[in-house]
Design an enzyme around this catalytic site. Structure first.
Site: not given
Length: 150
Positions: A78-80
């Site tokens: 989850q790059f966010t």
């Protein structure tokens, strides 16, 4: 590297209507890889997560680890988690590692978790549009940043 660890009764991840990963009792880990992260950051998290004592013992105290309860782990990239929300209303994701680097570290993290003795480690698919479901147990949610671990 940032990890959001949720103690779950069960969790799953679906891509295009197909379940690709699931767990029973254990952890759902959302993993964000930042620019500058290395294998050492992944190693710090792998050293800490399986032995976090956040599962209840026979007295209702959080004294047991994922290893102690034979728990399972679902890891979702989850790059966010690397978002910078300090300016304006639109998050910036420039702190996220480039996809090729992030995927390499994500895969390394997963393989090291498997080697740590965790009963079962499942994953989502790096970069995919995923639907993640969970039943948070407690709720218990822990946020770890590898840069803050000794």
């Amino acid at each position: 590297m940032k990890a959001v660890i949720q103690r779950v009764a069960h969790s799953s991840v679906v891509i295009d209507g197909k379940e690709v990963g699931k767990t029973d009792k254990g952890f759902l880990i959302l993993l964000g890889v930042e620019q500058g992260d290395t294998l050492a950051e992944a190693d710090k998290l792998v050293k800490k997560i399986p032995v976090l004592r956040v599962f209840e013992d026979e007295n209702g105290k959080m004294n047991l680890s994922c290893l102690d309860i034979d728990g399972e782990i679902l890891v979702v990239s989850q790059f966010t988690l690397c978002a910078d929300c300090s300016h304006g209303r639109r998050p910036s994701f420039t702190k996220s590692a480039p996809p090729d680097v992030a995927n390499e570290l994500y895969l390394y993290f997963v393989e090291e978790l498997k080697r740590s003795g965790v009963k079962k480690v499942d994953t989502g698919e790096f970069g995919a549009d995923m639907k993640v479901s969970l039943l948070n147990d407690g709720p218990v949610t822990i946020i770890l940043d590898s840069k803050e671990l000794k």
